[in-house]
Design a protein around this motif. Structure first.
Motif, PDB file in Angstrom:
ATOM      1  N   VAL A   5       0.844  -1.179   0.000  1.00 15.81           N
ATOM      2  CA  VAL A   5       0.000   0.000   0.000  1.00 15.81           C
ATOM      3  C   VAL A   5       0.885   1.235   0.000  1.00 15.81           C
ATOM      4  O   VAL A   5       1.613   1.479   0.964  1.00 15.81           O
ATOM      5  CB  VAL A   5      -0.948   0.026   1.209  1.00 15.81           C
ATOM      6  N   GLU A   6       0.792   2.017  -1.078  1.00 15.19           N
ATOM      7  CA  GLU A   6       1.586   3.226  -1.207  1.00 15.19           C
ATOM      8  C   GLU A   6       0.876   4.413  -0.567  1.00 15.19           C
ATOM      9  O   GLU A   6      -0.356   4.457  -0.513  1.00 15.19           O
ATOM     10  CB  GLU A   6       1.864   3.558  -2.683  1.00 15.19           C
ATOM     11  N   SER A   7       1.668   5.375  -0.141  1.00 16.76           N
ATOM     12  CA  SER A   7       1.134   6.628   0.361  1.00 16.76           C
ATOM     13  C   SER A   7       2.186   7.716   0.171  1.00 16.76           C
ATOM     14  O   SER A   7       3.349   7.429  -0.104  1.00 16.76           O
ATOM     15  CB  SER A   7       0.730   6.524   1.832  1.00 16.76           C
ATOM     16  N   GLY A   8       1.767   8.955   0.318  1.00 14.18           N
ATOM     17  CA  GLY A   8       2.685  10.075   0.246  1.00 14.18           C
ATOM     18  C   GLY A   8       2.653  10.853  -1.046  1.00 14.18           C
ATOM     19  O   GLY A   8       3.345  11.870  -1.166  1.00 14.18           O
ATOM     20  N   GLY A   9       1.877  10.402  -2.016  1.00 19.86           N
ATOM     21  CA  GLY A   9       1.774  11.132  -3.260  1.00 19.86           C
ATOM     22  C   GLY A   9       1.006  12.425  -3.079  1.00 19.86           C
ATOM     23  O   GLY A   9       0.353  12.650  -2.061  1.00 19.86           O
ATOM     24  N   GLY A  10       1.088  13.284  -4.085  1.00 22.59           N
ATOM     25  CA  GLY A  10       0.390  14.546  -4.028  1.00 22.59           C
ATOM     26  C   GLY A  10       0.898  15.513  -5.066  1.00 22.59           C
ATOM     27  O   GLY A  10       1.583  15.131  -6.011  1.00 22.59           O
ATOM     28  N   LEU A  11       0.553  16.763  -4.876  1.00 23.11           N
ATOM     29  CA  LEU A  11       0.928  17.840  -5.787  1.00 23.11           C
ATOM     30  C   LEU A  11       2.073  18.640  -5.185  1.00 23.11           C
ATOM     31  O   LEU A  11       1.987  19.101  -4.044  1.00 23.11           O
ATOM     32  CB  LEU A  11      -0.264  18.758  -6.044  1.00 23.11           C
ATOM     33  N   SER A  21       5.915   6.320   0.670  1.00 26.28           N
ATOM     34  CA  SER A  21       6.048   5.176   1.554  1.00 26.28           C
ATOM     35  C   SER A  21       5.251   4.011   1.001  1.00 26.28           C
ATOM     36  O   SER A  21       4.226   4.201   0.351  1.00 26.28           O
ATOM     37  CB  SER A  21       5.550   5.509   2.964  1.00 26.28           C
ATOM     38  N   CYS A  22       5.727   2.816   1.269  1.00 23.51           N
ATOM     39  CA  CYS A  22       5.038   1.602   0.878  1.00 23.51           C
ATOM     40  C   CYS A  22       5.006   0.673   2.075  1.00 23.51           C
ATOM     41  O   CYS A  22       6.044   0.167   2.509  1.00 23.51           O
ATOM     42  CB  CYS A  22       5.748   0.935  -0.303  1.00 23.51           C
ATOM     43  N   ALA A  23       3.823   0.472   2.604  1.00 18.42           N
ATOM     44  CA  ALA A  23       3.632  -0.424   3.732  1.00 18.42           C
ATOM     45  C   ALA A  23       3.325  -1.821   3.213  1.00 18.42           C
ATOM     46  O   ALA A  23       2.393  -2.001   2.430  1.00 18.42           O
ATOM     47  CB  ALA A  23       2.508   0.075   4.628  1.00 18.42           C
ATOM     48  N   ALA A  24       4.107  -2.791   3.648  1.00 19.12           N
ATOM     49  CA  ALA A  24       3.978  -4.156   3.168  1.00 19.12           C
ATOM     50  C   ALA A  24       3.545  -5.083   4.281  1.00 19.12           C
ATOM     51  O   ALA A  24       3.935  -4.922   5.439  1.00 19.12           O
ATOM     52  CB  ALA A  24       5.297  -4.651   2.583  1.00 19.12           C
ATOM     53  N   SER A  25       2.750  -6.050   3.914  1.00 24.08           N
ATOM     54  CA  SER A  25       2.360  -7.103   4.838  1.00 24.08           C
ATOM     55  C   SER A  25       2.545  -8.450   4.153  1.00 24.08           C
ATOM     56  O   SER A  25       2.379  -8.563   2.940  1.00 24.08           O
ATOM     57  CB  SER A  25       0.921  -6.927   5.307  1.00 24.08           C
ATOM     58  N   GLY A  26       2.905  -9.450   4.931  1.00 15.69           N
ATOM     59  CA  GLY A  26       3.112 -10.768   4.380  1.00 15.69           C
ATOM     60  C   GLY A  26       4.364 -11.422   4.928  1.00 15.69           C
ATOM     61  O   GLY A  26       5.311 -10.732   5.322  1.00 15.69           O
ATOM     62  N   THR A  78       8.396  -1.508   5.720  1.00 14.79           N
ATOM     63  CA  THR A  78       8.159  -0.313   4.925  1.00 14.79           C
ATOM     64  C   THR A  78       9.345  -0.022   4.020  1.00 14.79           C
ATOM     65  O   THR A  78      10.499  -0.164   4.432  1.00 14.79           O
ATOM     66  CB  THR A  78       7.884   0.899   5.822  1.00 14.79           C
ATOM     67  N   VAL A  79       9.050   0.388   2.795  1.00 19.47           N
ATOM     68  CA  VAL A  79      10.061   0.865   1.866  1.00 19.47           C
ATOM     69  C   VAL A  79       9.721   2.306   1.510  1.00 19.47           C
ATOM     70  O   VAL A  79       8.543   2.676   1.439  1.00 19.47           O
ATOM     71  CB  VAL A  79      10.150  -0.028   0.611  1.00 19.47           C
ATOM     72  N   TYR A  80      10.745   3.117   1.297  1.00 12.50           N
ATOM     73  CA  TYR A  80      10.562   4.534   1.047  1.00 12.50           C
ATOM     74  C   TYR A  80      11.211   4.942  -0.264  1.00 12.50           C
ATOM     75  O   TYR A  80      12.155   4.310  -0.739  1.00 12.50           O
ATOM     76  CB  TYR A  80      11.185   5.369   2.167  1.00 12.50           C
ATOM     77  N   LEU A  81      10.704   6.006  -0.827  1.00 11.11           N
ATOM     78  CA  LEU A  81      11.334   6.635  -1.985  1.00 11.11           C
ATOM     79  C   LEU A  81      11.369   8.133  -1.735  1.00 11.11           C
ATOM     80  O   LEU A  81      10.327   8.799  -1.779  1.00 11.11           O
ATOM     81  CB  LEU A  81      10.574   6.327  -3.277  1.00 11.11           C
TER      82      LEU A  81
END
Length: 122
Positions: A5-11, A21-26, A78-81
């Motif tokens: 699940v990615e988050s942090g996008g915008g204008l 950010s990318c929150a991972a489960s598994g 979590t992975v970040y860019l």
């Protein structure tokens, strides 16, 4: 299963910065190669970055080298860019991906997030 699940996008304004950010489960997250792809309207899917399971190795597409930084925190799943010096050509939907080996081809990754929109204004 693995979910991303990615988050942090915008204008943002040209020249600005943004961190995705990318929150991972598994169960396999800590062993996975993780990365980012992006796709803009009318353009082909483009490799952005990848990082090994340990974080020791990273890879970047030529268009983002020296501007973007990928990192991961396995304890937080979590992975970040980190994206700096953004310009109009960075406008795209950014996808978090996971797989078993390093690759710059999207078909090599078995897990994809839904994407987050990044729009750079000028």
């Amino acid at each position: 299963q693995v979910q991303l699940v990615e988050s942090g996008g915008g204008l943002v304004q040209a020249g600005g910065s943004l961190r995705l950010s990318c929150a991972a489960s598994g169960r396999t997250f800590s062993r996975d190669v993780m990365g980012w792809f992006r796709q803009a309207p009318g353009k082909e899917r483009e490799f952005v970055s990848a990082i090994s399971w340990s974080g020791d190795s990273t890879d970047y597409g030529d268009s983002v080298k020296d501007r973007f930084t990928i990192s991961r925190d396995n304890a937080k799943n979590t992975v970040y860019l980190q994206m700096n010096s953004l310009n109009a050509e960075d406008t795209a939907v950014y996808y978090c991906v996971g797989g078993s080996w390093f690759s710059r081809r999207g078909s090599s990754y078995g897990y994809w997030g839904q994407g987050t929109q990044v729009t750079v204004s000028s």
